[in-house]
Motif scaffolding. Structure first.
Motif, PDB file in Angstrom:
ATOM      1  N   VAL A  35       0.927  -1.189   0.070  1.00 23.74           N
ATOM      2  CA  VAL A  35       0.125   0.020   0.012  1.00 23.74           C
ATOM      3  C   VAL A  35       0.939   1.350  -0.126  1.00 23.74           C
ATOM      4  N   ASP A  36       0.724   2.134  -0.975  1.00 24.95           N
ATOM      5  CA  ASP A  36       1.578   3.241  -0.992  1.00 24.95           C
ATOM      6  C   ASP A  36       0.855   4.414  -0.143  1.00 24.95           C
ATOM      7  N   GLU A  37       1.719   5.466  -0.331  1.00 26.59           N
ATOM      8  CA  GLU A  37       1.295   6.763   0.481  1.00 26.59           C
ATOM      9  C   GLU A  37      -0.355   7.282   0.069  1.00 26.59           C
ATOM     10  N   ARG A  38      -0.552   7.043  -1.061  1.00 24.88           N
ATOM     11  CA  ARG A  38      -1.862   7.473  -1.419  1.00 24.88           C
ATOM     12  C   ARG A  38      -2.954   6.252  -1.183  1.00 24.88           C
ATOM     13  N   GLU A  39      -2.668   5.294  -0.398  1.00 27.59           N
ATOM     14  CA  GLU A  39      -3.726   4.073  -0.071  1.00 27.59           C
ATOM     15  C   GLU A  39      -3.845   3.245  -1.292  1.00 27.59           C
ATOM     16  N   ARG A  40      -3.140   3.420  -2.260  1.00 29.32           N
ATOM     17  CA  ARG A  40      -3.483   2.606  -3.442  1.00 29.32           C
ATOM     18  C   ARG A  40      -2.614   1.193  -3.344  1.00 29.32           C
ATOM     19  N   VAL A  41      -3.220   0.362  -3.994  1.00 32.82           N
ATOM     20  CA  VAL A  41      -2.728  -1.088  -3.927  1.00 32.82           C
ATOM     21  C   VAL A  41      -2.137  -1.461  -5.102  1.00 32.82           C
ATOM     22  N   LEU A  42      -0.789  -2.278  -4.776  1.00 37.19           N
ATOM     23  CA  LEU A  42      -0.198  -2.986  -5.979  1.00 37.19           C
ATOM     24  C   LEU A  42      -0.513  -4.183  -6.461  1.00 37.19           C
ATOM     25  N   LEU A  43      -0.650  -4.334  -7.745  1.00 37.98           N
ATOM     26  CA  LEU A  43      -1.426  -5.592  -8.516  1.00 37.98           C
ATOM     27  C   LEU A  43      -0.267  -5.800  -9.579  1.00 37.98           C
ATOM     28  N   VAL A  44      -0.032  -6.978  -9.864  1.00 38.65           N
ATOM     29  CA  VAL A  44       0.387  -7.505 -10.888  1.00 38.65           C
ATOM     30  C   VAL A  44      -0.235  -8.148 -11.975  1.00 38.65           C
ATOM     31  N   GLU A  45       0.081  -8.186 -13.313  1.00 39.56           N
ATOM     32  CA  GLU A  45      -0.645  -8.988 -14.239  1.00 39.56           C
ATOM     33  C   GLU A  45       0.469 -10.072 -14.685  1.00 39.56           C
ATOM     34  N   HIS A  46       0.166 -11.153 -14.711  1.00 35.92           N
ATOM     35  CA  HIS A  46       1.040 -12.249 -15.069  1.00 35.92           C
ATOM     36  C   HIS A  46       1.068 -12.480 -16.543  1.00 35.92           C
ATOM     37  N   ASP A 108       3.861  -1.333   3.926  1.00 32.31           N
ATOM     38  CA  ASP A 108       3.689  -0.113   3.852  1.00 32.31           C
ATOM     39  C   ASP A 108       4.856   0.590   3.446  1.00 32.31           C
ATOM     40  N   GLN A 109       6.021   0.279   3.893  1.00 34.02           N
ATOM     41  CA  GLN A 109       7.123   0.824   3.844  1.00 34.02           C
ATOM     42  C   GLN A 109       8.164   0.255   2.814  1.00 34.02           C
ATOM     43  N   PHE A 110       8.387   0.853   1.675  1.00 35.49           N
ATOM     44  CA  PHE A 110       8.997   0.177   0.542  1.00 35.49           C
ATOM     45  C   PHE A 110       9.711   1.183  -0.340  1.00 35.49           C
ATOM     46  N   GLU A 111      10.541   0.702  -1.112  1.00 34.75           N
ATOM     47  CA  GLU A 111      11.091   1.731  -2.125  1.00 34.75           C
ATOM     48  C   GLU A 111      10.983   0.792  -3.519  1.00 34.75           C
ATOM     49  N   ALA A 112      11.137   1.554  -4.600  1.00 32.18           N
ATOM     50  CA  ALA A 112      11.195   1.048  -5.718  1.00 32.18           C
ATOM     51  C   ALA A 112      12.379   0.338  -6.277  1.00 32.18           C
ATOM     52  N   GLY A 113      12.584  -0.876  -6.705  1.00 33.54           N
ATOM     53  CA  GLY A 113      13.909  -1.094  -7.408  1.00 33.54           C
ATOM     54  C   GLY A 113      13.750  -1.836  -8.774  1.00 33.54           C
ATOM     55  N   ALA A 128      -5.974   2.648  -6.933  1.00 31.20           N
ATOM     56  CA  ALA A 128      -6.962   2.896  -5.938  1.00 31.20           C
ATOM     57  C   ALA A 128      -7.930   1.853  -5.658  1.00 31.20           C
ATOM     58  N   ILE A 129      -8.571   1.788  -4.404  1.00 40.32           N
ATOM     59  CA  ILE A 129      -9.404   0.404  -4.303  1.00 40.32           C
ATOM     60  C   ILE A 129     -10.584   0.520  -4.766  1.00 40.32           C
ATOM     61  N   ASP A 130     -11.214   1.963  -5.182  1.00 42.81           N
ATOM     62  CA  ASP A 130     -12.139   2.478  -5.809  1.00 42.81           C
ATOM     63  C   ASP A 130     -12.242   2.245  -7.410  1.00 42.81           C
ATOM     64  N   LEU A 141      -9.091  -9.511  -5.007  1.00 46.51           N
ATOM     65  CA  LEU A 141     -10.049  -8.421  -4.626  1.00 46.51           C
ATOM     66  C   LEU A 141     -10.803  -8.762  -3.209  1.00 46.51           C
ATOM     67  N   ASN A 142     -10.906 -10.240  -2.830  1.00 48.20           N
ATOM     68  CA  ASN A 142     -11.509 -10.349  -1.430  1.00 48.20           C
ATOM     69  C   ASN A 142     -10.540 -10.044  -0.461  1.00 48.20           C
ATOM     70  N   ARG A 143      -9.028 -10.204  -0.647  1.00 50.48           N
ATOM     71  CA  ARG A 143      -8.222  -9.876   0.503  1.00 50.48           C
ATOM     72  C   ARG A 143      -8.147  -8.587   0.629  1.00 50.48           C
ATOM     73  N   ILE A 144      -8.182  -7.791  -0.873  1.00 54.13           N
ATOM     74  CA  ILE A 144      -7.961  -6.178  -0.604  1.00 54.13           C
ATOM     75  C   ILE A 144      -9.386  -5.669   0.167  1.00 54.13           C
ATOM     76  N   ASN A 145     -10.316  -6.221  -0.252  1.00 54.82           N
ATOM     77  CA  ASN A 145     -11.597  -5.705   0.605  1.00 54.82           C
ATOM     78  C   ASN A 145     -11.628  -5.848   2.184  1.00 54.82           C
TER      79      ASN A 145
END
Length: 157
Positions: A35-46, A108-113, A128-130, A141-145
């Motif tokens: 979760v970044d500072e704007r409360e957005r969640v990270l997702l990946v597309e395989h 919540d605490q991370f950096e890009a690499g 954003a979760i919305d 989606l269930n875990r994010i909710n």
């Protein structure tokens, strides 16, 4: 371009499961809710699965679950955790793979690499979760909710 991986994945899955069972017995996976500072969640597309997922993967022999999620975040998304991941929940993944369990961790605490996985991940982004992609994986989606909106935790992935 890499859609062929999604076509062959259902056929290679039994081999992967057999290998995992022989080398791991019961299997344990991890997913990271970053979760970044704007409360957005990270997702990946395989490249080999449809939809967007929380990053993660299997716990290797001799590895802790916390170490596994840190490794998977780096491999799949180039995320370098700057804090110990916090265990949020434990889920059975029986419907997809008998004997499998998935642990959800939050960072919540991370950096890009730099991502260290090659050919596995098609896209990485924060949402954003919305405004999550329509094809977000149901379990993700269930875990994010549960984590972000206070929904009751489901023991099944």
């Amino acid at each position: 371009m890499e859609d062929w991986k999604r076509v062959v994945e259902p056929y290679t899955r039994p081999l992967f499961f057999a290998h995992s069972r022989m080398t791991r017995g019961k299997t344990l996976g991890v997913r990271g809710l970053v979760v970044d500072e704007r409360e957005r969640v990270l997702l990946v597309e395989h490249t080999y699965l449809k939809g967007w997922w929380l990053p993660g993967g299997g716990v290797d022999a001799g590895e802790t679950a916390g170490d596994a999620v840190v490794r998977e975040l780096k491999e799949e998304a180039g995320v370098i955790a700057r804090e110990a991941p916090k265990l949020l929940s434990v889920h059975s993944n029986e419907q997809f793979f008998p004997g499998d369990h998935v642990l959800l961790f939050r960072v919540d605490q991370f950096e890009a690499g730099d991502m260290t996985s090659h050919g596995e991940i098609k896209n990485v982004d924060f949402f954003a979760i919305d405004d999550l992609p329509e094809d977000t994986n149901r379990g993700s989606l269930n875990r994010i909710n549960e984590a972000m909106r206070g929904f009751p935790a489901d023991p099944l992935w």
